[in-house]
Structures are given as C-alpha cells and as structure tokens.
Design a protein around this motif. Structure first.
Motif, PDB file in Angstrom:
ATOM      1  N   HIS A 188      32.602  -4.920  15.557  1.00 49.29           N
ATOM      2  CA  HIS A 188      32.396  -6.372  15.463  1.00 49.29           C
ATOM      3  C   HIS A 188      32.444  -7.028  16.843  1.00 49.29           C
ATOM      4  O   HIS A 188      31.642  -7.911  17.149  1.00 49.29           O
ATOM      5  N   ASP A 189      33.399  -6.595  17.677  1.00 44.89           N
ATOM      6  CA  ASP A 189      33.566  -7.197  18.991  1.00 44.89           C
ATOM      7  C   ASP A 189      32.340  -6.957  19.862  1.00 44.89           C
ATOM      8  O   ASP A 189      31.623  -5.975  19.716  1.00 44.89           O
ATOM      9  N   PRO A 201      27.016  -4.839  18.614  1.00 50.51           N
ATOM     10  CA  PRO A 201      26.841  -4.329  17.246  1.00 50.51           C
ATOM     11  C   PRO A 201      25.405  -4.340  16.738  1.00 50.51           C
ATOM     12  O   PRO A 201      25.032  -3.471  15.944  1.00 50.51           O
ATOM     13  N   TYR A 202      24.617  -5.310  17.193  1.00 49.84           N
ATOM     14  CA  TYR A 202      23.331  -5.524  16.528  1.00 49.84           C
ATOM     15  C   TYR A 202      22.156  -5.165  17.427  1.00 49.84           C
ATOM     16  O   TYR A 202      21.833  -5.876  18.386  1.00 49.84           O
ATOM     17  N   THR A 210      31.830  -0.148  11.884  1.00 45.51           N
ATOM     18  CA  THR A 210      32.786  -1.244  11.714  1.00 45.51           C
ATOM     19  C   THR A 210      32.869  -2.124  12.957  1.00 45.51           C
ATOM     20  O   THR A 210      33.675  -3.052  13.001  1.00 45.51           O
ATOM     21  N   LYS A 242      26.027  -0.519  15.980  1.00 42.54           N
ATOM     22  CA  LYS A 242      25.968  -0.145  14.574  1.00 42.54           C
ATOM     23  C   LYS A 242      24.639   0.524  14.260  1.00 42.54           C
ATOM     24  O   LYS A 242      23.630   0.261  14.925  1.00 42.54           O
TER      25      LYS A 242
END
Length: 236
Positions: A184-185, A115-116, A182, A148
């Motif tokens: 997260h995993d 995600p990051y 959205t 993301k």
C-alpha cells in the motif's frame, strides 16, 4: 549450470556488492543464492556434506536478515527536510523539480515502492522517473521495484516490465522486480540517505487535455491531483 554452481556464483556477487556498499543488490543476490543452494542441499545424499552446506547457508541467511533490518531501520528513522503540498490542478511539479536535487551521483541504488503499474500512463510515469534516475544518478547500479500484480492483465504487465528490465541492463543497471499483493505504501528509497514519500506515489498527474497539448511529455506543464510530498533524510 547446476543449482550449486549458480548459488555459489550468486553468493560471490552478493558478498562483492555487500562489501562495496550496494546493500539492496546484495540482499537480492543473497536471497537468490540461498534459494539455489537450498534446492541443491535437499537432494544431497551425504548427511555430513548436507550439514556443512546448511551451516554455511545459515551464515548467508543471517547476513541477508541483517541487511533487511538495516534497510528497514533507515526507512523508519530520520528527519523531514522538505514538505510540499501540491494542490488540485497545480502545475510546475515535474519529478525533477520536486526531488531531482536529491537524486545525485552518490545514489548507486534505488528502491521504489509503487503499488499500481497496470495502465499505460502508469508505465509512462515509471519511465519518466527512471529517465530522471539514469540522468541524475551517474553511478546507478541497481533498482528494486516493489509493486502489485495486475490480476486483470498480468502477462502484459510482465512484458512491459521485462522490456524495462532489458533496457536498464543494457545500461549496466540491474533491475529487480518483487510483487507484493498487500503493498500500500508508496516511497522511494535512495542509497545516499534520502527517502521520498508521495501520497499518490508516481501517479499524481492528470492526463493532457486535449491529448496533443503542452504537457504531453513535459510534466511540469501537467495539472496535478492533490497530494503531499515529504522528503526524509535518514540518520547515518
């Protein structure tokens, strides 16, 4: 190239990847090819031709959905083959030492959910992972990154990922980027049947302190944040 011609070319490549077992790349190509054909079909004045196109497109949509279900199913089924608990300030946990043995020449596709990707150190971690992939996976053809959007500096994020994409494609490795706000995993899906789940994703290393010290480029000397690692093997 027209939408119809581009869509046809993408779908031909999708079928080729599908037949050779490169299902992640095939899924992407099916989706892109379908989108191009749909754009063309909407402007087609002949209703008979339009109906024929839509029937054919439906076949490709069904195949793309089948691949999606297959991939999702593999990620839900399987058994844990390795569990590792990394404690705060532990060292000796380079990516290669943790999961390098599972990244083999039988890995032709990789899907990375991270995600990051916004800070410099996060891109450095990504590059370190990709270096390992290119080194260990001799026949690697396709990587899908799901992440993301960096809403604070989206242009820089796209520039960085664009540079990585160009470099990989010079090495004959397709690199597809998908944004999911959205997400997260954090997991790594290898096409040879292994799934690597790390609580903190790729970003469990502490910064070198001081900056110019052992561990700056060799991550096995880096202190770590606490996290857990599970390696899964999917059912055939």
């Amino acid at each position: 190239m027209s939408d119809a011609m581009l869509g046809k070319a993408l779908l031909i490549r999708a079928v080729e990847c599908d037949q050779s077992g490169r299902i992640l790349e095939a899924q992407t190509l099916y989706q892109d090819g379908i989108a191009q054909l749909m754009s063309f079909v909407h402007s087609e004045p002949d209703e008979v031709k339009k109906k024929g196109f839509l029937t054919r497109i439906k076949e490709y949509i069904d195949r793309a959905d089948a691949i999606k279900a297959r991939v999702n199913g593999k990620m839900m089924l399987g058994e844990v083959v390795t569990h590792l608990s990394i404690e705060e300030n532990d060292t000796g946990n380079d990516y290669d030492q943790i999961f390098g043995q599972y990244m083999t020449d039988k890995t032709i596709e990789i899907m990375l959910e991270e995600p990051y990707l916004a800070q410099n150190y996060q891109f450095q971690n990504l590059i370190r992972f990709l270096e390992l992939a290119v080194t260990n996976c001799k026949h690697l053809k396709y990587i899908r990154l799901i992440t993301k959007k960096d809403t604070n500096n989206l242009d820089q994020q796209k520039t960085n990922l664009g540079q990585i994409k160009a470099d990989l494609e010079r090495r004959q490795i397709a690199f597809y980027i998908k944004y999911e706000d959205t997400l997260h995993d954090r997991k790594i899906f290898l096409s040879n049947g292994y799934i690597i789940k790390i609580g903190r994703g790729l970003h469990f290393y502490k910064a070198s302190n001081p900056l110019y010290s052992i561990g700056l480029t060799n991550y096995k000397y880096r202190k770590c944040l606490q996290t857990d690692v599970d390696i899964w093997r999917t059912t055939k």
